[in-house]
Design an enzyme around this catalytic site. Sequence first.
Site, PDB file in Angstrom:
ATOM      1  N   ASN A  90       0.867  -1.177   0.000  1.00  0.00           N
ATOM      2  CA  ASN A  90       0.000   0.000   0.000  1.00  0.00           C
ATOM      3  C   ASN A  90       0.905   1.227   0.000  1.00  0.00           C
ATOM      4  O   ASN A  90       1.479   1.579   1.021  1.00  0.00           O
ATOM      5  CB  ASN A  90      -0.880  -0.030   1.258  1.00  0.00           C
ATOM      6  CG  ASN A  90      -1.692   1.238   1.436  1.00  0.00           C
ATOM      7  OD1 ASN A  90      -1.762   2.074   0.520  1.00  0.00           O
ATOM      8  ND2 ASN A  90      -2.314   1.387   2.600  1.00  0.00           N
ATOM      9  N   TRP A  91       1.021   1.837  -1.170  1.00  0.00           N
ATOM     10  CA  TRP A  91       1.948   2.974  -1.306  1.00  0.00           C
ATOM     11  C   TRP A  91       1.398   4.262  -0.697  1.00  0.00           C
ATOM     12  O   TRP A  91       2.100   5.250  -0.605  1.00  0.00           O
ATOM     13  CB  TRP A  91       2.292   3.182  -2.786  1.00  0.00           C
ATOM     14  CG  TRP A  91       3.406   2.300  -3.265  1.00  0.00           C
ATOM     15  CD1 TRP A  91       3.655   1.012  -2.872  1.00  0.00           C
ATOM     16  CD2 TRP A  91       4.437   2.642  -4.205  1.00  0.00           C
ATOM     17  NE1 TRP A  91       4.774   0.544  -3.516  1.00  0.00           N
ATOM     18  CE2 TRP A  91       5.268   1.507  -4.342  1.00  0.00           C
ATOM     19  CE3 TRP A  91       4.718   3.783  -4.963  1.00  0.00           C
ATOM     20  CZ2 TRP A  91       6.380   1.500  -5.192  1.00  0.00           C
ATOM     21  CZ3 TRP A  91       5.812   3.768  -5.809  1.00  0.00           C
ATOM     22  CH2 TRP A  91       6.643   2.638  -5.923  1.00  0.00           C
ATOM     23  N   LYS A  92       0.107   4.275  -0.335  1.00  0.00           N
ATOM     24  CA  LYS A  92      -0.518   5.487   0.211  1.00  0.00           C
ATOM     25  C   LYS A  92      -0.218   6.679  -0.717  1.00  0.00           C
ATOM     26  O   LYS A  92      -0.186   6.497  -1.919  1.00  0.00           O
ATOM     27  CB  LYS A  92      -0.042   5.706   1.643  1.00  0.00           C
ATOM     28  CG  LYS A  92      -0.222   4.446   2.501  1.00  0.00           C
ATOM     29  CD  LYS A  92      -0.038   4.662   3.961  1.00  0.00           C
ATOM     30  CE  LYS A  92      -0.287   3.349   4.692  1.00  0.00           C
ATOM     31  NZ  LYS A  92      -0.247   3.461   6.130  1.00  0.00           N
ATOM     32  N   HIS A  95      -9.620   1.238   4.427  1.00  0.00           N
ATOM     33  CA  HIS A  95      -8.387   1.404   5.212  1.00  0.00           C
ATOM     34  C   HIS A  95      -8.681   2.367   6.359  1.00  0.00           C
ATOM     35  O   HIS A  95      -9.472   3.289   6.213  1.00  0.00           O
ATOM     36  CB  HIS A  95      -7.273   1.954   4.313  1.00  0.00           C
ATOM     37  CG  HIS A  95      -5.936   1.948   4.987  1.00  0.00           C
ATOM     38  ND1 HIS A  95      -5.572   2.923   5.875  1.00  0.00           N
ATOM     39  CD2 HIS A  95      -4.904   1.074   4.916  1.00  0.00           C
ATOM     40  CE1 HIS A  95      -4.342   2.640   6.326  1.00  0.00           C
ATOM     41  NE2 HIS A  95      -3.919   1.527   5.758  1.00  0.00           N
ATOM     42  N   GLU A 125      -7.116   4.761   7.463  1.00  0.00           N
ATOM     43  CA  GLU A 125      -6.867   6.170   7.141  1.00  0.00           C
ATOM     44  C   GLU A 125      -8.039   6.774   6.370  1.00  0.00           C
ATOM     45  O   GLU A 125      -8.257   7.993   6.413  1.00  0.00           O
ATOM     46  CB  GLU A 125      -5.544   6.296   6.366  1.00  0.00           C
ATOM     47  CG  GLU A 125      -4.349   6.074   7.291  1.00  0.00           C
ATOM     48  CD  GLU A 125      -3.087   5.568   6.612  1.00  0.00           C
ATOM     49  OE1 GLU A 125      -2.998   5.614   5.375  1.00  0.00           O
ATOM     50  OE2 GLU A 125      -2.187   5.119   7.357  1.00  0.00           O
ATOM     51  N   GLU A 154      -5.684  -4.835  10.317  1.00  0.00           N
ATOM     52  CA  GLU A 154      -4.671  -3.820  10.558  1.00  0.00           C
ATOM     53  C   GLU A 154      -4.989  -3.061  11.841  1.00  0.00           C
ATOM     54  O   GLU A 154      -5.796  -2.115  11.827  1.00  0.00           O
ATOM     55  CB  GLU A 154      -4.627  -2.822   9.398  1.00  0.00           C
ATOM     56  CG  GLU A 154      -4.246  -3.426   8.072  1.00  0.00           C
ATOM     57  CD  GLU A 154      -3.635  -2.389   7.142  1.00  0.00           C
ATOM     58  OE1 GLU A 154      -2.494  -2.570   6.743  1.00  0.00           O
ATOM     59  OE2 GLU A 154      -4.294  -1.377   6.864  1.00  0.00           O
ATOM     60  N   GLY A 163       2.266   2.332  10.727  1.00  0.00           N
ATOM     61  CA  GLY A 163       3.246   3.415  10.621  1.00  0.00           C
ATOM     62  C   GLY A 163       3.925   3.776  11.930  1.00  0.00           C
ATOM     63  O   GLY A 163       4.594   4.809  12.022  1.00  0.00           O
ATOM     64  N   SER A 203       3.060  -2.061  10.243  1.00  0.00           N
ATOM     65  CA  SER A 203       4.506  -2.146  10.529  1.00  0.00           C
ATOM     66  C   SER A 203       5.116  -3.499  10.184  1.00  0.00           C
ATOM     67  O   SER A 203       5.976  -3.996  10.906  1.00  0.00           O
ATOM     68  CB  SER A 203       4.788  -1.773  11.993  1.00  0.00           C
ATOM     69  OG  SER A 203       4.451  -0.415  12.231  1.00  0.00           O
ATOM     70  N   GLY A 222       2.769  -1.183   4.232  1.00  0.00           N
ATOM     71  CA  GLY A 222       2.802   0.240   3.892  1.00  0.00           C
ATOM     72  C   GLY A 222       4.222   0.679   3.594  1.00  0.00           C
ATOM     73  O   GLY A 222       4.764   0.382   2.523  1.00  0.00           O
ATOM     74  N   GLY A 223       4.844   1.343   4.555  1.00  0.00           N
ATOM     75  CA  GLY A 223       6.165   1.947   4.366  1.00  0.00           C
ATOM     76  C   GLY A 223       7.194   1.059   3.684  1.00  0.00           C
ATOM     77  O   GLY A 223       7.884   1.498   2.749  1.00  0.00           O
TER      78      GLY A 223
END
Length: 240
Positions: free
Chosen positions: A7-9, A91, A93, A158, A164, A196, A217-218
């Site tokens: 997930n590149w956001k 998600h 977010e 999640e 994050g 994470s 993610g990251g």
Amino acid sequence: MQLIAGNWKMHGRLASVAAIDALVAAGPVPGARLLVCPPATLVARFAEAARGSHVEIGGQDCHAEPEGAFTGDISAPMLADAGATHVILGHSERRAGHGETDAMVRAKAAAAHAAGLIPIICVGETLAERDAGATLEVVGRQLAGSLPAGGPLVVAYEPVWAIGTGRTPTPQQVAEVHAFLAARVPAGTPVLYGGSVKPDNAAWLLALPHVGGALVGGASLTPRDFLAIASAVPAARDAA
Ligand code: PGA
């Protein structure tokens, strides 16, 4: 096979296609299916770079309607047209930052199915909810309210407090929620863990019962880390 989804956001430019080129060049990872979900501006470009390879491309959200007067939104048929195979929905977010409700997520998931996309439906508790002992109640409610009727899907657990933050739940905490979710999704539905996930914790996370992959993610922004996570899929599950 486990699904390792990135997930590149809100990260990435046209030049970031180099990351897809690197994943394609690295070749298939045994036991792992690779999916990258970039911002909408990059879906078509990434899908073009991944065409014919083992790498799949997805979106990060879609509207419930196929088209119309919805300024700024992207529809499921648009994502499919751009080459996406999946779309992340609900998600945390988006639930927190865009007020998405379970009913909205369910409507979007139905739209994804209508467009031939596989929805990846996210659920997860906040730290306050976990501390209050409400984790299973929260994820159970989100799941019951967000799942569409029929159609192939993926669910992602999640925990909001693990996203994050570099914090991960204990193996017992992940196993408890995954067992709970696995009993409530249609047979064969992969339940991913997200929050994470890094190369150094992927091996134990992916080896837990009822964990069918990861939503990353990251660490998904760096092909080396993303591949290291995919390479941590336990060999014993290859045939699954
Ligand atoms: P993270 O994000 O891996 O950076 O914690 C996961 C996610 O939000 O899907």
